[in-house]
Design an enzyme around this catalytic site. Structure first.
Site, PDB file in Angstrom:
ATOM      1  N   ARG A   1       0.683  -1.786   0.221  1.00 20.39           N
ATOM      2  CA  ARG A   1       0.178  -0.384  -0.078  1.00 20.39           C
ATOM      3  C   ARG A   1       1.194   1.139  -0.473  1.00 20.39           C
ATOM      4  O   ARG A   1       0.996   2.165  -0.851  1.00 20.39           O
ATOM      5  CB  ARG A   1      -1.043  -0.064   1.692  1.00 20.39           C
ATOM      6  CG  ARG A   1      -1.369  -0.754   0.775  1.00 20.39           C
ATOM      7  CD  ARG A   1      -2.636  -1.185   2.695  1.00 20.39           C
ATOM      8  NE  ARG A   1      -3.386   0.773   3.221  1.00 20.39           N
ATOM      9  CZ  ARG A   1      -3.516   0.450   4.338  1.00 20.39           C
ATOM     10  NH1 ARG A   1      -3.392  -0.302   5.249  1.00 20.39           N
ATOM     11  NH2 ARG A   1      -3.679   1.674   4.373  1.00 20.39           N
TER      12      ARG A   1
ATOM     13  N   ARG B   1       9.948  -4.079  -7.098  1.00 15.77           N
ATOM     14  CA  ARG B   1       8.771  -5.242  -6.425  1.00 15.77           C
ATOM     15  C   ARG B   1       7.920  -6.945  -6.960  1.00 15.77           C
ATOM     16  O   ARG B   1       7.772  -7.125  -5.695  1.00 15.77           O
ATOM     17  CB  ARG B   1       7.341  -4.677  -7.400  1.00 15.77           C
ATOM     18  CG  ARG B   1       7.034  -3.263  -7.844  1.00 15.77           C
ATOM     19  CD  ARG B   1       6.134  -2.616  -8.890  1.00 15.77           C
ATOM     20  NE  ARG B   1       4.783  -3.229  -9.104  1.00 15.77           N
ATOM     21  CZ  ARG B   1       3.518  -2.014  -8.166  1.00 15.77           C
ATOM     22  NH1 ARG B   1       4.171  -1.468  -7.239  1.00 15.77           N
ATOM     23  NH2 ARG B   1       2.641  -3.027  -8.069  1.00 15.77           N
TER      24      ARG B   1
ATOM     25  N   LYS C   1       9.519  37.671   6.682  1.00 10.47           N
ATOM     26  CA  LYS C   1       9.741  36.556   5.737  1.00 10.47           C
ATOM     27  C   LYS C   1       9.188  35.853   5.550  1.00 10.47           C
ATOM     28  O   LYS C   1       8.052  35.697   5.232  1.00 10.47           O
ATOM     29  CB  LYS C   1      10.704  35.530   6.943  1.00 10.47           C
ATOM     30  CG  LYS C   1      11.604  36.320   7.221  1.00 10.47           C
ATOM     31  CD  LYS C   1      12.608  35.790   8.039  1.00 10.47           C
ATOM     32  CE  LYS C   1      13.462  34.696   7.448  1.00 10.47           C
ATOM     33  NZ  LYS C   1      14.322  34.115   8.525  1.00 10.47           N
TER      34      LYS C   1
ATOM     35  N   ASN D   1       9.320  31.839   4.667  1.00 15.56           N
ATOM     36  CA  ASN D   1      10.239  30.796   4.866  1.00 15.56           C
ATOM     37  C   ASN D   1      10.179  29.354   4.219  1.00 15.56           C
ATOM     38  O   ASN D   1       9.149  29.095   4.307  1.00 15.56           O
ATOM     39  CB  ASN D   1      10.940  30.007   6.724  1.00 15.56           C
ATOM     40  CG  ASN D   1      11.339  30.778   7.158  1.00 15.56           C
ATOM     41  OD1 ASN D   1      12.337  32.233   7.132  1.00 15.56           O
ATOM     42  ND2 ASN D   1      11.478  31.486   8.505  1.00 15.56           N
TER      43      ASN D   1
ATOM     44  N   SER E   1       7.563  34.376  10.172  1.00 16.55           N
ATOM     45  CA  SER E   1       8.692  33.818  11.016  1.00 16.55           C
ATOM     46  C   SER E   1       7.625  34.614  11.935  1.00 16.55           C
ATOM     47  O   SER E   1       7.034  35.372  12.658  1.00 16.55           O
ATOM     48  CB  SER E   1       9.505  34.892  10.603  1.00 16.55           C
ATOM     49  OG  SER E   1      10.532  34.762  12.034  1.00 16.55           O
TER      50      SER E   1
ATOM     51  N   ARG F   1      16.832 -17.764  12.529  1.00 19.50           N
ATOM     52  CA  ARG F   1      15.982 -16.646  13.062  1.00 19.50           C
ATOM     53  C   ARG F   1      16.420 -15.887  13.936  1.00 19.50           C
ATOM     54  O   ARG F   1      16.602 -16.134  14.734  1.00 19.50           O
ATOM     55  CB  ARG F   1      14.405 -16.594  13.188  1.00 19.50           C
ATOM     56  CG  ARG F   1      13.220 -17.164  12.236  1.00 19.50           C
ATOM     57  CD  ARG F   1      12.011 -17.024  12.467  1.00 19.50           C
ATOM     58  NE  ARG F   1      11.333 -18.184  13.286  1.00 19.50           N
ATOM     59  CZ  ARG F   1      10.534 -17.409  14.277  1.00 19.50           C
ATOM     60  NH1 ARG F   1      10.456 -16.249  14.942  1.00 19.50           N
ATOM     61  NH2 ARG F   1      10.480 -18.575  15.069  1.00 19.50           N
TER      62      ARG F   1
END
Lengths: 450, 450, 450, 450
Positions: free
Chosen positions: D118, D182, D280, D282, D274, D313
């Protein structure tokens, strides 16, 4: 909080780095700032009181903060906005003094420092507990013989207590380091937009002093917005500690192997059971500490990389710290906590340790023989003679002592009784006990000093 | 030594970590061991002299050592073999006392510690030189106005001296850290095969003490074979230092951009020229330091990962240190050296700094205005008024002062002269000079203490 | 080349990344460029011949290149300078056509691509050899029973051949990956100063095409100066491969432990001996591979970090690749080479494997019993019954079969003969052989396709 | 979910890796297993239906799962326990068939694979959207002149469209890579306790086949419990992609600097403001992407380190993946999502780009002149002549063209009109447009094929 937190972390540290406590730490800064500015005569006392009264996370909408932070680029902007609105509701005049002269980074960095102070205190408590347990273990097993393994091969005898002393001494060093960094880390951040505190005119240093005092933080010579060594140092120091915790877990897991069975994590209902193999008792705490030991070095490298911050306040590097540092502290602290919880219940099978000393059929005493003979016939000839005997013993599945008894090479150099005594464990432990005693004394005196 | 060494490293550090010096450091251990064992009455004085006489790398076949190390798994085994043969040639009896009671790791680890002592001394020299340069720069430019940039955007005025003071303060902290780790790092490794010094009977501690004294190293409470925090700590401490060096390089490279042109690396014959663009003057030293800053964090993470070493002496983790640690030290030390060389020649264009303060047409004084108005009309209304004026100034490409002069919102709050003075750089530097002075005083007093 | 190279690396790969071959690879580019430009009518044929004749590393002063590179910031500038001088000596007119229209990065990047092509060919040879050995081992031991261990605890029976098949299948996947990246990696870099090939007017694409053809490299749609995924992909793909090599070494080292002794690295003169313990046979190849497995992830992270390169050609990021990529390739290729050398001589002690299946006194068959009973009485009750029996068997040091024979809980569900057969290894290998066969068939068909 | 999630991540990916979806993915495995075993005749159809009916996360107590996982060491054990209890409540007989023949790792790994499917689908959607935006941008600006910068210095002219094409081509390569992995990643994990499916007797392969079919996953030749390259490959592939995303953000942030101002992130209410500097704007999205680019390389190195898993494992390595992989996917996917959202609104100031081409006073045309002259008088002399003129132009702040007009060196080689035309941007764009066209055609045809 996530579904894996109880496995990997500790509840107390999770709390320190929870959303609520993160916001509250920023609010602690805002409240202290108001008090400091009132004390310095910058804002009215009444306004400070009005602001302080609102600096409680319970009154804030965390969901809204999260949404607005995604626009603003940091948490402080929406927090200051909500705080200002809350103050304004009761006292419009005072609202203008919220966050006066400060920049977002002042609030966020100081907030983090306050969280780190609590977090490192929790870590120190667990380190102290762990040290205490290791002191007891090392004392109890100072004379418990165990095989020493090098390169994952049986080598010579040692004692389990000495192995524990090795862990302990490293833990003491980590406590020393954590104490050393305190004055650099527990330091106020307060510089205004670009570190000059220009918005406060000439009052900046006085407010900073009062603010540091209020928060019980050190006052630095200057703000440190884009200089992140204070923060990254927490990561490197805990990263070093993690290395030792991982080493302890690695040692226990190796000695817990079915073929070794010298140590066991304590059992208990549902503890380390397998879904398909009813007989298994998996070393869950070791898994947790080893997993953290895999993860933390990468996080340390992130925080070191992030130190390259641009000019007065950086772009991206600072932001990279916000989740990485808490994660790192929680992982180290979590592994530490779980080990500190588990180790008092560690099962030590001294009998099995003794049995394992026998499985090489005397080969682990090869050095003892080699040294004793080397003393008399030269190191290299002795080494070669013993090496040959070892090969024979291995090939013929005989005890080294028996092989040697039939080897003429060393006759005249040692008596058979000499040889016999060379295969006694207690005669070849060297200074294991003395070293253990020294470490214990060092550890105890360190704890006493604190 | 490789073809890229002069670019990335320093000749002095390269020498410390050359093959020859690596082998010699191991031989220093072997010589000191012989002396210490003679002094302790374990081996004859004459044998010690015979051994010591041969401990000179010039007499060793490095190529053969390399080949045999590939079989043996470490360097000490073939070195000890060649040393034993060399001693035996003149004095068969003494040959047996070579490496007496020690294990390969004792020789290799102590050798590394000796190399690190030289290396960190070189680093300290360059840090001192760098500090001196930064002190001068900060003093000279304590009142040189420059624009401060946050998030890579012009923000407010500051001074260039204050920016340098930020670098300087971080450098001082790194020197403090490097001083703190000395007692943990400059420590003898001597434990024999498994850390018990069993081969020396009860004489282990006495020999260890004499050996530490001979090598002027600290004597630890116990050997530390599989406890690598002492080694990893060098990596983390230098890793922190690298972060600051990278930050300095990033700052210079940003201010060297064609559009900014405030700072320049010194030029010189063939320095930073481009093969295709004759006008370019590339910031080569910045490139070197930034490259090192990219590489060092990964090396730190390797050394932290490698701490998880098995039982008494580990498999693989220890081996991972052998090339990584020297590389890391050489990269940090190289970047440091190149920066220390370059910075005295750094060209500072104060006039251009002043010009750059003008290019926002007053916008960088928005906070000054905002604070002054906020004082009178409340922070939020002031912020909103100024924000609107800024948007207008941007859109109409006008100076903020002019826009404001025509804005009615603030009238009555300030006079036009007040407004004028708010756009004076020197009126909005806040505590930049005071902070600079504090850092300088701290740096000077640190250097004086050493 | 350093004194540790024979231990960690392979001679063939060391050669590919030697200083001489690095310079020669750049000269290959310069020669091919001259030929391509002559073929395209950009420069005279005679000039191309004059240039090509000088493109031999033997004629270059590597020491001088190293010194000048430290000033120029890269290797190509001094190489081009020396080449130009060499050509000029014989043919002043042709000298002007050296490096015509190219930038340093074109020569350096294409040089690296040429080195990588040779290096990956060497890796593929060793991967093929390793695959062949694993195919033989898996076939030979497809029915050799061995205990399977999970979480470092004995779990159930498996076969050694199936364990080898697991290694083999991963190795096959790495070969597939390395094949997939070839078209992206073996690609010409040729863009001139900023990627536009402006210096060649409209002839750029034609020259590029001829140049790619000459060097047998793919021609990309556009130059890729600051887009480093092609380079970083070599690092990530080899980094994945290193993970598998490290896993193989970890498995062997665990099964080589004194208490397990199922597998041994081949011995030999001076191979893995200890300087103090004559009986030891240290798994040197495992140490080498595990050390590389510790080091490579950090190098991969460096190359990923370094991808963030500025605009048309970056500052620092590109430089960070120059030593990191060769080191990474040599470490992975070295570990691969040493494993490929060692594995044909791996000693497998099938008898010991069988013995180790017995040491839990039947506990590893708990699942077999549990499943058989679960089938009849429900999984949970069966699990609980068997779990209780396991605890009893452990506590009383009895064989699980004996304990169960005296347990009433399962009576009526199974006969004693059923129970007996549940403790037969060969009855509880499941599909180990079938899976092994599938992997073998996949591996053989992959090799056949190549 | 944390308070910083909306800033750094995307809501859709957060959902995929939420606690609920993680548990549900494990339950999808359990449901499919029941169906497959019923289809294979291993368990009754009715039992399968009873089990499937309960496999809905809504019915589970996530808090209890978290607590019990801390004891059990993984999530599957408490989930299977709750599922068994839930089934038993209605149908005691069927409860025994829950999780039949599987091990915890089968459920957890397959669950992760389902989540990854997904997640990568979401990433592909954003990559496609991003590609589409870049195609439009590159087309629109294929002839928009912009200065190219190398080593952070202005170099030569290029076009903005060509710069975008560079980003685009890298993005297309990442889409190719993600398509390649994939079949290796979207693969069933199903091996039982040790990979042999012994608990299913000889039915293992048949059940595995049915199970893979049910989940629409590929069926591997054998289970891959301790072989983690399939998982780590997701990390490396996304890590490469992150490098490109970081590069795009770095480029935009550099071109957004106040002194450059060629590009702007789209503004908007509360976006990038800001707290102290009202003017500003940003670049918040750049900050987010650059922060992720700092963090992801360390996470990749963790997942590569974690590949060294023990035997059938592993202990710790597997556990290290559980939080690291989701974090990595969310950071890369988050940065990708925010860039894909932002880029359609990117403001491009073509006029400013043109102005910036002028600020070197012709120096960026030095190569054009140098090449044109080199053609006539030799490359080196031309280079030297132009270099001297550049120095003069810089020193005297004059335009290079004016300086050259007064330089006698080149007279006779070019006319003044020739010289004039060498300073025309459009005459020195080389193959920028052709390369852009090729990349666009490649990108469009890739998208068409999908």
């Amino acid at each position: 909080m996530s579904i894996l937190d109880p496995l990997f972390r500790s509840a107390a540290l999770d709390q320190v780095f929870s959303d609520a406590d993160r916001v509250q730490a920023i609010l602690h800064f805002e409240a202290a700032l108001a008090r400091a500015e009132a004390a310095s005569g910058i804002i009215p006392e009444a306004s400070a009181r009005a602001i302080v009264a609102k600096c409680r996370v319970e009154n804030f909408d965390l969901h809204l903060i999260a949404q607005e932070a995604a626009q603003a680029g940091n948490l402080a902007i929406p927090i200051v906005k909500q705080l200002t609105e809350a103050v304004a509701k009761d006292d419009k005049d005072s609202a203008r003094f919220v966050h006066w002269g400060a920049t977002s980074q002042d609030a966020i960095d100081t907030g983090v420092v306050l969280q780190l102070r609590r977090a490192l205190e929790l870590c120190e408590q667990d380190l102290q507990r762990l040290s205490g347990t290791l002191v007891s273990l090392a004392e109890k097993h100072r004379a418990t013989p165990m095989v020493a393994r090098t390169w994952m091969q049986q080598a010579l005898p040692t004692t389990f207590g000495f192995a524990v002393a090795g862990w302990l001494e490293a833990i003491v060093r980590h406590r020393v380091r954590l104490a050393e960094i305190r004055p650099r880390v527990f330091t106020l951040q307060f510089g205004g937009a670009v570190g000059t505190l220009a918005a406060l005119g000439s009052n900046g240093p006085a407010v900073a002093k009062a603010l540091a005092l209020d928060l019980k933080l050190d006052l630095p010579a200057a703000p440190w917005h884009a200089h992140r060594d204070r923060i990254a140092e927490v990561a490197t120091t805990l990263g070093l500690c993690m290395g030792t915790l991982g080493k302890i877990a690695r040692d226990i897991s190796l000695r817990t192997q079915t073929e070794v069975r010298e140590l066991f994590e304590p059992g208990g209902e549902g503890r380390g059971g397998s879904s398909t193999m009813p007989h298994k008792r998996n070393p869950v705490t070791c898994a947790v500490a080893l997993a953290a030991a895999k993860r933390v070095p990468g996080l340390v490298s992130t925080l070191l990389s992030a130190m390259v911050q641009e000019e007065e306040r950086g772009l991206g590097g600072w932001h990279a710290e916000w989740e990485t540092l808490p994660e790192l502290v929680c992982l180290v602290g979590g592994a530490l906590h779980h080990l500190a919880e588990m180790l008092p219940g560690l099962e030590v099978d001294a009998a099995r340790m003794r049995e394992n000393l026998e499985i090489t059929r005397g080969l682990i005493f090869a050095e003892a023989v080699s040294m004793a003979l080397g003393d008399r016939m030269g190191k290299l000839p002795a080494h070669m003679l013993v090496e040959a005997a070892c090969k024979k013993a291995l090939a013929e599945k005989r005890h080294l002592k028996d092989v040697l008894l039939r080897e003429p090479g060393w006759h005249g150099q040692l008596t058979a009784a000499d040889l016999e005594s060379l295969f006694e464990v207690r005669n070849y432990l060297g200074s294991a006990e003395e070293f253990t005693a020294r470490v214990l004394s060092e550890a105890v005196s360190f704890s006493a000093r604190r």
